[in-house]
Design a protein around this motif. Structure first.
Motif, PDB file in Angstrom:
ATOM      1  N   MET A 147     -94.370  53.115 -57.893  1.00 56.48           N
ATOM      2  CA  MET A 147     -94.777  51.816 -56.669  1.00 56.48           C
ATOM      3  C   MET A 147     -96.511  52.033 -57.203  1.00 56.48           C
ATOM      4  SD  MET A 147     -93.745  50.225 -53.872  1.00 56.48           S
ATOM      5  CE  MET A 147     -91.758  49.738 -54.486  1.00 56.48           C
ATOM      6  N   SER A 148     -96.753  51.399 -57.194  1.00 54.05           N
ATOM      7  CA  SER A 148     -97.818  51.071 -57.384  1.00 54.05           C
ATOM      8  C   SER A 148     -98.430  50.695 -55.900  1.00 54.05           C
ATOM      9  CB  SER A 148     -98.528  50.260 -57.851  1.00 54.05           C
ATOM     10  OG  SER A 148    -100.410  49.729 -57.892  1.00 54.05           O
ATOM     11  N   GLU A 149     -99.603  51.388 -55.130  1.00 52.83           N
ATOM     12  CA  GLU A 149    -100.750  50.824 -54.026  1.00 52.83           C
ATOM     13  C   GLU A 149    -101.220  50.054 -53.970  1.00 52.83           C
ATOM     14  OE1 GLU A 149    -103.567  53.226 -50.755  1.00 52.83           O
ATOM     15  OE2 GLU A 149    -102.932  54.608 -52.325  1.00 52.83           O
ATOM     16  N   VAL A 150    -101.085  49.317 -53.062  1.00 47.75           N
ATOM     17  CA  VAL A 150    -101.948  48.016 -53.024  1.00 47.75           C
ATOM     18  C   VAL A 150    -102.542  48.306 -51.924  1.00 47.75           C
ATOM     19  CG1 VAL A 150    -102.093  45.569 -52.382  1.00 47.75           C
ATOM     20  CG2 VAL A 150     -99.996  46.838 -53.643  1.00 47.75           C
ATOM     21  N   ARG A 151    -104.068  48.689 -52.221  1.00 54.86           N
ATOM     22  CA  ARG A 151    -104.941  47.902 -51.106  1.00 54.86           C
ATOM     23  C   ARG A 151    -106.172  46.975 -51.018  1.00 54.86           C
ATOM     24  NH1 ARG A 151    -109.281  52.491 -52.860  1.00 54.86           N
ATOM     25  NH2 ARG A 151    -110.061  51.656 -51.333  1.00 54.86           N
ATOM     26  N   VAL A 152    -106.192  46.045 -49.300  1.00 56.88           N
ATOM     27  CA  VAL A 152    -106.579  45.155 -49.022  1.00 56.88           C
ATOM     28  C   VAL A 152    -107.512  44.754 -48.112  1.00 56.88           C
ATOM     29  CG1 VAL A 152    -105.692  42.637 -47.987  1.00 56.88           C
ATOM     30  CG2 VAL A 152    -104.075  44.246 -49.476  1.00 56.88           C
ATOM     31  N   TRP A 153    -108.697  43.931 -48.271  1.00 55.10           N
ATOM     32  CA  TRP A 153    -109.760  43.705 -47.648  1.00 55.10           C
ATOM     33  C   TRP A 153    -109.730  42.326 -47.487  1.00 55.10           C
ATOM     34  CZ3 TRP A 153    -109.855  46.911 -52.277  1.00 55.10           C
ATOM     35  CH2 TRP A 153    -110.063  48.315 -52.115  1.00 55.10           C
ATOM     36  N   GLY A 154    -110.331  41.959 -46.138  1.00 53.38           N
ATOM     37  CA  GLY A 154    -110.840  41.100 -45.598  1.00 53.38           C
ATOM     38  C   GLY A 154    -111.644  40.465 -45.052  1.00 53.38           C
ATOM     39  N   LEU A 155    -112.872  39.836 -45.486  1.00 54.86           N
ATOM     40  CA  LEU A 155    -113.851  39.345 -44.873  1.00 54.86           C
ATOM     41  C   LEU A 155    -113.725  37.769 -44.195  1.00 54.86           C
ATOM     42  CD1 LEU A 155    -116.898  40.617 -44.170  1.00 54.86           C
ATOM     43  CD2 LEU A 155    -117.325  39.441 -46.628  1.00 54.86           C
ATOM     44  N   ILE A 156    -114.407  37.639 -42.481  1.00 52.37           N
ATOM     45  CA  ILE A 156    -114.376  36.189 -42.201  1.00 52.37           C
ATOM     46  C   ILE A 156    -116.248  36.416 -42.140  1.00 52.37           C
ATOM     47  CG2 ILE A 156    -114.176  35.385 -40.105  1.00 52.37           C
ATOM     48  CD1 ILE A 156    -111.378  36.912 -39.911  1.00 52.37           C
ATOM     49  N   CYS A 157    -116.043  35.071 -42.731  1.00 58.05           N
ATOM     50  CA  CYS A 157    -117.122  34.609 -42.926  1.00 58.05           C
ATOM     51  C   CYS A 157    -117.310  32.690 -41.730  1.00 58.05           C
ATOM     52  CB  CYS A 157    -117.932  34.186 -44.006  1.00 58.05           C
ATOM     53  SG  CYS A 157    -117.902  35.425 -45.573  1.00 58.05           S
ATOM     54  N   PRO A 158    -119.459  32.537 -40.667  1.00 58.55           N
ATOM     55  CA  PRO A 158    -119.550  31.857 -40.344  1.00 58.55           C
ATOM     56  C   PRO A 158    -119.271  30.747 -41.551  1.00 58.55           C
ATOM     57  CG  PRO A 158    -120.669  33.616 -40.036  1.00 58.55           C
ATOM     58  CD  PRO A 158    -119.573  34.523 -40.758  1.00 58.55           C
ATOM     59  N   GLU A 203    -125.836  30.911 -46.547  1.00 60.03           N
ATOM     60  CA  GLU A 203    -126.298  32.276 -46.398  1.00 60.03           C
ATOM     61  C   GLU A 203    -125.375  33.333 -46.704  1.00 60.03           C
ATOM     62  OE1 GLU A 203    -127.054  30.494 -44.324  1.00 60.03           O
ATOM     63  OE2 GLU A 203    -127.390  31.606 -42.396  1.00 60.03           O
ATOM     64  N   GLU A 204    -124.298  32.742 -46.440  1.00 61.91           N
ATOM     65  CA  GLU A 204    -122.995  33.684 -46.157  1.00 61.91           C
ATOM     66  C   GLU A 204    -122.209  34.455 -47.526  1.00 61.91           C
ATOM     67  OE1 GLU A 204    -121.357  35.495 -43.526  1.00 61.91           O
ATOM     68  OE2 GLU A 204    -123.224  35.030 -42.719  1.00 61.91           O
ATOM     69  N   ILE A 205    -122.491  33.312 -48.411  1.00 64.08           N
ATOM     70  CA  ILE A 205    -122.072  33.217 -50.283  1.00 64.08           C
ATOM     71  C   ILE A 205    -122.396  34.872 -50.540  1.00 64.08           C
ATOM     72  CG2 ILE A 205    -122.335  32.587 -51.840  1.00 64.08           C
ATOM     73  CD1 ILE A 205    -120.554  31.302 -50.133  1.00 64.08           C
ATOM     74  N   GLY A 206    -123.975  34.716 -50.295  1.00 62.94           N
ATOM     75  CA  GLY A 206    -124.729  36.254 -50.903  1.00 62.94           C
ATOM     76  C   GLY A 206    -123.885  37.446 -50.188  1.00 62.94           C
ATOM     77  N   VAL A 208    -115.543  34.420 -56.269  1.00 63.92           N
ATOM     78  CA  VAL A 208    -115.479  34.290 -54.456  1.00 63.92           C
ATOM     79  C   VAL A 208    -116.301  33.262 -54.147  1.00 63.92           C
ATOM     80  CG1 VAL A 208    -114.281  36.582 -53.980  1.00 63.92           C
ATOM     81  CG2 VAL A 208    -116.923  36.428 -53.936  1.00 63.92           C
ATOM     82  N   SER A 209    -118.162  33.685 -55.452  1.00 60.35           N
ATOM     83  CA  SER A 209    -119.236  32.907 -54.870  1.00 60.35           C
ATOM     84  C   SER A 209    -118.842  31.221 -55.336  1.00 60.35           C
ATOM     85  CB  SER A 209    -119.542  33.621 -55.929  1.00 60.35           C
ATOM     86  OG  SER A 209    -121.472  32.707 -55.618  1.00 60.35           O
ATOM     87  N   GLU A 210    -117.833  31.218 -56.106  1.00 64.43           N
ATOM     88  CA  GLU A 210    -117.247  29.614 -56.349  1.00 64.43           C
ATOM     89  C   GLU A 210    -116.670  29.003 -55.542  1.00 64.43           C
ATOM     90  OE1 GLU A 210    -117.628  25.860 -58.872  1.00 64.43           O
ATOM     91  OE2 GLU A 210    -118.383  27.846 -58.839  1.00 64.43           O
ATOM     92  N   LEU A 211    -115.547  29.871 -54.886  1.00 68.33           N
ATOM     93  CA  LEU A 211    -114.735  29.225 -54.223  1.00 68.33           C
ATOM     94  C   LEU A 211    -115.612  29.263 -52.762  1.00 68.33           C
ATOM     95  CD1 LEU A 211    -111.747  31.174 -55.143  1.00 68.33           C
ATOM     96  CD2 LEU A 211    -112.575  29.256 -55.245  1.00 68.33           C
TER      97      LEU A 211
END
Length: 126
Positions: free
Chosen positions: A1-12, A16-19, A42-45
């Motif tokens: 079974m493949s390991e899944v790594r997950v990251w998350g970021l909450i932005c105002p 300028e948060e797009i950069g 991620v930039s477009e969305l």
């Protein structure tokens, strides 16, 4: 079974948060063959979330998530939902694009707040 790594970021909900989201994505996926594609997505969305949803209004936020396994890279952006006061909101349609060695797809958005996922899967060998 493949390991899944997950990251998350909450932005105002500021432009300028797009950069910051692009740099964050690039840093995490630096060695992945679809890193450049993921940065563009991620930039477009993220930009769409700021321009066309309540995320771009005062006190708005949006969230970016990355999930990586041996078989798939998933990217999603969650916005703060529709705002009837924002003119020119684009229709929420199914999107699919092919970039590099990966096929990316994103299903239709139908909820508020909305998460728009995109998934890359490796292309079959030639």
């Amino acid at each position: 079974m493949s390991e899944v790594r997950v990251w998350g970021l909450i932005c105002p909900g500021r432009t300028e948060e797009i950069g910051r989201v692009r740099r964050w994505t690039r840093d995490i996926l630096s060695d992945h063959p679809s890193a450049d594609d993921a940065v563009v997505i991620v930039s477009e969305l993220g930009t769409n979330a700021l321009l066309y949803t309540a995320s771009g209004q005062e006190n708005g936020v949006f969230q970016v998530a990355l999930a990586l396994s041996d078989h798939v890279l998933a990217v999603s952006v969650t916005d703060a939902g529709d705002s009837a006061t924002i003119p020119g909101s684009p229709p929420r349609t199914r999107r699919r694009c092919t970039a590099g060695a990966s096929a990316w797809s994103a299903p239709s958005r139908t909820t508020s707040p909305s998460t728009t996922p995109a998934k890359a899967t490796p292309s079959p060998p030639n």
